[in-house]
Design an enzyme around this catalytic site. Structure first.
Site, PDB file in Angstrom:
ATOM      1  N   GLY A  51       0.838  -1.194   0.000  1.00 20.94           N
ATOM      2  CA  GLY A  51       0.000   0.000   0.000  1.00 20.94           C
ATOM      3  C   GLY A  51       0.867   1.235   0.000  1.00 20.94           C
ATOM      4  O   GLY A  51       2.079   1.163   0.194  1.00 20.94           O
ATOM      5  N   GLY A  53       0.786   5.598   1.060  1.00 23.09           N
ATOM      6  CA  GLY A  53       0.041   6.608   1.796  1.00 23.09           C
ATOM      7  C   GLY A  53       0.659   7.961   1.596  1.00 23.09           C
ATOM      8  O   GLY A  53       1.379   8.191   0.633  1.00 23.09           O
ATOM      9  N   GLY A  56       4.794   7.586   2.291  1.00 27.44           N
ATOM     10  CA  GLY A  56       5.708   6.606   1.707  1.00 27.44           C
ATOM     11  C   GLY A  56       4.956   5.359   1.305  1.00 27.44           C
ATOM     12  O   GLY A  56       3.767   5.414   1.010  1.00 27.44           O
ATOM     13  N   GLN A  57       5.681   4.248   1.305  1.00 36.06           N
ATOM     14  CA  GLN A  57       5.058   3.001   0.859  1.00 36.06           C
ATOM     15  C   GLN A  57       5.244   1.905   1.894  1.00 36.06           C
ATOM     16  O   GLN A  57       6.201   1.912   2.659  1.00 36.06           O
ATOM     17  CB  GLN A  57       5.710   2.559  -0.448  1.00 36.06           C
ATOM     18  CG  GLN A  57       5.131   3.289  -1.647  1.00 36.06           C
ATOM     19  CD  GLN A  57       5.649   2.719  -2.945  1.00 36.06           C
ATOM     20  OE1 GLN A  57       6.780   2.248  -3.024  1.00 36.06           O
ATOM     21  NE2 GLN A  57       4.827   2.776  -3.983  1.00 36.06           N
ATOM     22  N   VAL A  58       4.326   0.957   1.848  1.00 36.02           N
ATOM     23  CA  VAL A  58       4.438  -0.207   2.715  1.00 36.02           C
ATOM     24  C   VAL A  58       4.785  -1.409   1.832  1.00 36.02           C
ATOM     25  O   VAL A  58       4.098  -1.678   0.846  1.00 36.02           O
ATOM     26  CB  VAL A  58       3.116  -0.463   3.486  1.00 36.02           C
ATOM     27  CG1 VAL A  58       3.262  -1.648   4.424  1.00 36.02           C
ATOM     28  CG2 VAL A  58       2.688   0.785   4.257  1.00 36.02           C
ATOM     29  N   ASP A 165      -7.782   8.660  13.349  1.00 34.69           N
ATOM     30  CA  ASP A 165      -7.857   8.468  11.894  1.00 34.69           C
ATOM     31  C   ASP A 165      -8.541   7.145  11.565  1.00 34.69           C
ATOM     32  O   ASP A 165      -8.116   6.416  10.673  1.00 34.69           O
ATOM     33  CB  ASP A 165      -6.430   8.509  11.316  1.00 34.69           C
ATOM     34  CG  ASP A 165      -6.430   8.790   9.805  1.00 34.69           C
ATOM     35  OD1 ASP A 165      -7.486   9.189   9.281  1.00 34.69           O
ATOM     36  OD2 ASP A 165      -5.382   8.596   9.174  1.00 34.69           O
TER      37      ASP A 165
HETATM   38  P1  ATP Z   1      -2.623   7.076   4.626  1.00 34.18           P
HETATM   39  O1  ATP Z   1      -2.039   8.207   3.893  1.00 34.18           O
HETATM   40  O2  ATP Z   1      -3.713   6.374   3.818  1.00 34.18           O
HETATM   41  O3  ATP Z   1      -3.071   7.401   6.020  1.00 34.18           O
HETATM   42  P2  ATP Z   1      -0.166   5.893   5.583  1.00 34.18           P
HETATM   43  O4  ATP Z   1       0.989   6.470   4.849  1.00 34.18           O
HETATM   44  O5  ATP Z   1      -0.353   6.422   6.946  1.00 34.18           O
HETATM   45  O6  ATP Z   1      -1.489   5.946   4.731  1.00 34.18           O
HETATM   46  P3  ATP Z   1      -0.816   3.156   6.288  1.00 34.18           P
HETATM   47  O7  ATP Z   1      -2.266   3.519   6.290  1.00 34.18           O
HETATM   48  O8  ATP Z   1      -0.230   2.724   7.577  1.00 34.18           O
HETATM   49  O9  ATP Z   1       0.071   4.334   5.630  1.00 34.18           O
HETATM   50  O10 ATP Z   1      -0.574   2.018   5.196  1.00 34.18           O
HETATM   51  C1  ATP Z   1      -0.896   2.208   3.827  1.00 34.18           C
HETATM   52  C2  ATP Z   1      -1.484   0.924   3.252  1.00 34.18           C
HETATM   53  O11 ATP Z   1      -0.516  -0.144   3.325  1.00 34.18           O
HETATM   54  C3  ATP Z   1      -2.703   0.397   4.019  1.00 34.18           C
HETATM   55  O12 ATP Z   1      -3.903   0.971   3.570  1.00 34.18           O
HETATM   56  C4  ATP Z   1      -2.633  -1.108   3.762  1.00 34.18           C
HETATM   57  O13 ATP Z   1      -3.256  -1.425   2.524  1.00 34.18           O
HETATM   58  C5  ATP Z   1      -1.140  -1.378   3.639  1.00 34.18           C
HETATM   59  N1  ATP Z   1      -0.602  -1.862   4.936  1.00 34.18           N
HETATM   60  C6  ATP Z   1      -0.235  -1.088   5.975  1.00 34.18           C
HETATM   61  N2  ATP Z   1       0.203  -1.816   6.996  1.00 34.18           N
HETATM   62  C7  ATP Z   1       0.095  -3.118   6.617  1.00 34.18           C
HETATM   63  C8  ATP Z   1       0.389  -4.377   7.270  1.00 34.18           C
HETATM   64  N3  ATP Z   1       0.880  -4.408   8.502  1.00 34.18           N
HETATM   65  N4  ATP Z   1       0.165  -5.513   6.571  1.00 34.18           N
HETATM   66  C9  ATP Z   1      -0.335  -5.460   5.312  1.00 34.18           C
HETATM   67  N5  ATP Z   1      -0.633  -4.321   4.643  1.00 34.18           N
HETATM   68  C10 ATP Z   1      -0.419  -3.144   5.298  1.00 34.18           C
END
Ligand code: ATP
Length: 354
Positions: A51, A53, A56-58, A165
């Site tokens: 994913g 956000g 960055g990226q996960v 959130d």
């Molecule tokens: P946003 O801008 O949407 O708030 P963010 O940068 O804070 O995103 P996260 O929401 O923590 O990041 O993660 C982004 C995406 O990555 C999630 O929507 C999910 O699809 C995937 N992801 C995050 N953590 C995990 C995990 N532990 N296992 C599997 N997929 C995950």
């Protein structure tokens, strides 16, 4: 430092983009990130993106010593403020150990990045899972999901932590067959401090509580409003406050302009409606997470298993909702990337001598 490796179990297994800034001080929770090269311990899989956000990226990753599959959230940090925000996320996650909250496993810090190594869950976002036509969503399923969300939030609130959130995309399924969920993304979570104010710049405010839209004090009930919105959506497939534009949506939130759409809630129980009605109310009379756990809708599941066998119509509506939001998210990231490029070009034209 308190990474919970000993208690860690590998899972067997919005579109709302909001940017929030605290007016008052950041948290000072213990946040520990190792300042050593991460690749000595973990192999991040660059092509396996789980994913993306705001920051960055996960990616999927593997612990070298054990082969354990984990998720690495790699966050680019520019400047101390951004670094402190991510350290806040690490500090909050370090305090958490609950089956319905994603567990932090390790954390690393470099000059440009902070990386959170987390437990990996493979089931994807809850709403994506339930729109699958092979999935038969019933009210009982909605109860099972909502109960787990409330359990996770109850635990958070017992630790004096606000998530701030809660939205459908931050609820993940542990796997693609069972009904276990986990709450993710503690990027905006805060230790509760009475009289803390939250300033919010938002893309679309569908999940925001009236006190957030109003720049008022946030507290435990703020998360419970979001639980009410998520439950409403699970059962009906409709977003209760969604207007034709952000201003209309915010006005709907501020004026409590919502109701139970007769067609969408046709097969939904009165208990479920009472549950939602106890959450989408002003903060001072909003039901708490513990109150939710005691509410009749989330209890006596054996009886409910016999009663709630009808497939909910919300599935079809959620399909349309998610399709619209995917488009919106794509547009948001394109605009954000263009703005980053513009800022970069402007900074170069200022710093580059002729
Ligand atoms: P946003 O801008 O949407 O708030 P963010 O940068 O804070 O995103 P996260 O929401 O923590 O990041 O993660 C982004 C995406 O990555 C999630 O929507 C999910 O699809 C995937 N992801 C995050 N953590 C995990 C995990 N532990 N296992 C599997 N997929 C995950």
């Amino acid at each position: 430092m308190c990474f919970c490796k000993s208690t860690f179990n590998q899972s067997n297994s919005s579109l709302v983009i909001i940017t929030k800034q605290l007016i008052i001080c950041q948290t000072s929770e213990v946040s520990y990130a190792k300042q050593v090269p991460m690749n000595a311990y973990y192999a991040v899989k660059p092509d396996e993106v789980l994913g993306g956000g705001r920051f960055g990226q996960v990616h999927k990753c593997a612990e070298l010593s054990s082969g354990l599959t984990l998720a690495a959230k790699i966050i680019k940090v520019r400047g101390m403020k951004e670094r402190d925000e991510v350290k806040n996320e690490i500090g909050v996650m370090n305090q958490l150990n609950h089956a319905n909250l994603i567990q932090l496993y390790d954390a690393f810090e470099s000059r440009t990045n902070l990386t959170l190594i987390m437990e990996y869950v493979e089931g994807g976002e809850l709403f994506e899972r339930i729109i699958d036509e092979n999935y038969q969503l019933t009210e009982l399923d909605a109860i099972v999901f909502t109960r787990q969300i409330c359990e996770g939030v109850q635990y958070l609130h017992q630790q004096y932590i606000l998530h701030l959130d809660l939205k459908p995309e931050n609820i993940l399924c542990v796997n693609s067959t069972g009904n276990q969920i986990k709450i993710i993304d503690f990027g905006l979570a805060r230790k509760y401090r009475p009289r803390e104010k939250l300033k919010v710049n938002f893309g679309t405010p569908e999940f925001l509580a009236p006190e957030v839209v109003n720049y008022d004090f946030v507290s435990f009930p703020t998360d419970m409003w979001s639980v009410g919105v998520i439950t409403y959506m699970l059962l009906s497939g409709l977003s209760p406050f969604m207007g034709d534009n952000d201003t209309e949506t915010m006005n709907n939130i501020l004026h409590a302009n919502w109701d139970f759409d007769a067609e969408a809630f046709e097969n939904v129980s009165e208990e479920a409606k009472d549950f939602i009605s106890s959450l989408l109310v002003p903060a001072k009379c909003r039901m708490s997470a513990s109150g939710c756990m005691k509410h009749s809708w989330l209890n006596n599941l054996e009886d409910k298993a016999k009663m709630y066998k009808v497939r909910l119509k919300s599935q079809m509506r959620l399909q349309r909702y998610l399709a619209a939001h995917r488009q919106w998210k794509k547009h948001f990231y394109a605009v954000a990337a263009a703005n980053r490029l513009k800022r970069f070009q402007q900074s170069r034209s200022v710093s580059t001598p002729n």
